[in-house]
Design an enzyme around this catalytic site. Structure first.
Site, PDB file in Angstrom:
ATOM      1  N   ASN A 120      -2.919  -4.859   9.025  1.00 12.62           N
ATOM      2  CA  ASN A 120      -3.965  -4.566  10.019  1.00 12.62           C
ATOM      3  C   ASN A 120      -4.066  -5.672  11.069  1.00 12.62           C
ATOM      4  OD1 ASN A 120      -6.769  -6.093   9.690  1.00 12.62           O
ATOM      5  ND2 ASN A 120      -5.797  -5.960   7.685  1.00 12.62           N
TER       6      ASN A 120
ATOM      7  N   GLU B 102       0.839  -1.211   0.000  1.00 10.42           N
ATOM      8  CA  GLU B 102       0.000   0.000   0.000  1.00 10.42           C
ATOM      9  C   GLU B 102       0.872   1.259   0.000  1.00 10.42           C
ATOM     10  OE1 GLU B 102      -3.177   0.333   2.948  1.00 10.42           O
ATOM     11  OE2 GLU B 102      -3.119   2.513   2.700  1.00 10.42           O
TER      12      GLU B 102
ATOM     13  N   THR C  34      -3.679   3.059   5.353  1.00  6.86           N
ATOM     14  CA  THR C  34      -5.019   2.914   5.940  1.00  6.86           C
ATOM     15  C   THR C  34      -5.072   1.930   7.097  1.00  6.86           C
ATOM     16  OG1 THR C  34      -5.493   1.157   4.362  1.00  6.86           O
ATOM     17  CG2 THR C  34      -6.193   3.383   3.751  1.00  6.86           C
TER      18      THR C  34
ATOM     19  N   SER D 191      -8.435  -9.209   6.379  1.00  5.77           N
ATOM     20  CA  SER D 191      -8.316 -10.114   5.231  1.00  5.77           C
ATOM     21  C   SER D 191      -8.506 -11.582   5.626  1.00  5.77           C
ATOM     22  CB  SER D 191      -6.955  -9.907   4.548  1.00  5.77           C
ATOM     23  OG  SER D 191      -5.925  -9.795   5.504  1.00  5.77           O
TER      24      SER D 191
END
Ligand code: SF4
Length: 317
Positions: free
Chosen positions: A230, A131, A170, A273
């Protein structure tokens, strides 16, 4: 022998976010529309189970575009890609579908707008994460400065201290990022930032649920992949919120049962995910060993959905 009692706190929300859901749908719909093989640049989302399931249906995962033949469709992963990637696909006249999460694309647009306004961009993110590479790659090389920690802010060399903006990955830790933003504001008081930080709703909500359960539990298991940003942040959030054993597991087989001996309360969550089927697998494995009472820790209700690109909604010619 009677199974020991265990209170199991199950985070809600957990697991798939709208961006992951959309990216997986894009690969499935592309396979339906164009047949196999469909190429996917990078893991569509960071989860081996998801990738293997799509591979079984005919997706071929590669790291770079030059590994794809020009006559097969290619999909770009949810993490986003540098501008050079779609540009190269166009040059080779390839069919491509961009599965970049719309919330990542929003950050790309922000960076572009700031640049148009003459501001230099500082990106808060992890070096080498796709990302970060994708967002930095929206602008020419060297235009975006990367900071990972508060300490990095002290050594930043900027063009003009009064003409700066920041964007973020993010999937960062909300608390760590607040520290880096505060350090940026101290050193560069006129730096411009997003209205709300770029950390997405799914990252925020999953971290809040872990914080809410951390004080109640002896251990937390985060279901997710080692390369999932994340998911790794959820492990850290659990530890920082005071849980003595906060651990990432990809699936039930990874659980270190010895480490869980003697606990009376366990928290379970899953990164954005990680599919629910793996959560169920872990819950079943826990229920085989313990007499479980489940309590949901619900800190938010998510209703976000993203549409797939139009090209996939059109009928197969
Ligand atoms: Fe999009 Fe957030 Fe999910 Fe990443 S974690 S795919 S930014 S919704």
């Amino acid at each position: 022998m009677a199974r020991p009692e265990l209170k199991l706190y199950l985070a809600a929300p957990r697991g798939f976010c709208a961006g992951v859901d959309r990216a997986i749908k894009i690969v499935e719909m592309a396979l339906e529309k164009w047949g196999a093989p469909v190429y996917v640049r990078h893991e569509i989302v960071h989860n081996r189970y998801v990738v293997d399931a799509l591979r079984d249906k005919g997706a071929v995962f590669v790291e770079e575009l030059d590994e794809c033949p020009a006559d097969r469709p290619v999909i770009f992963s949810a993490h986003g890609v540098p501008r050079s990637v779609p540009a190269e696909a166009e040059r080779r006249h390839m069919i491509y579908v961009d599965a970049t999460c719309p919330l990542v694309s929003k950050v790309h647009i922000e960076a572009e707008r700031h640049t148009e306004a003459g501001l230099q961009i500082v990106m808060i993110g992890h070096a080498g994460h796709p990302e970060t590479i994708g967002t930095m790659g929206q602008l020419p090389d060297g235009e975006v400065l990367l900071v990972e920690t508060e300490a990095d802010v002290g050594t930043l060399e900027v063009r003009e201290a009064e003409r700066l903006a920041y964007v973020t990955q993010t999937t960062l830790s909300i608390d760590d990022t607040a520290g880096v933003v505060a350090a940026l504001r101290v050193r560069f008081p006129s730096i411009v930032g997003p209205h709300k930080e770029d950390i997405c709703y799914a990252t925020t909500n999953r971290q809040e649920a872990v914080k809410a359960m951390a004080a109640e539990v002896d251990a937390i298991l985060v279901i997710g992949a080692p390369n999932s940003s994340n998911s790794r942040r959820l492990v850290e959030v659990g530890a920082r919120a005071g849980c003595g054993y906060s651990q990432l597991v990809q699936r039930a087989a990874d659980i270190d049962w010895r480490a869980l001996e003697g606990i009376s309360a366990l928290g379970i969550t899953a990164g954005a995910s990680a599919p629910e089927v793996l959560v169920r697998e872990v819950l079943d494995a826990v229920a085989e060993r313990y007499d479980v009472t489940v309590e949901k820790v619900e800190t938010a209700v998510e209703r976000v959905e993203f549409k797939v690109p139009r090209v996939l909604r059109e009928k197969v010619e």
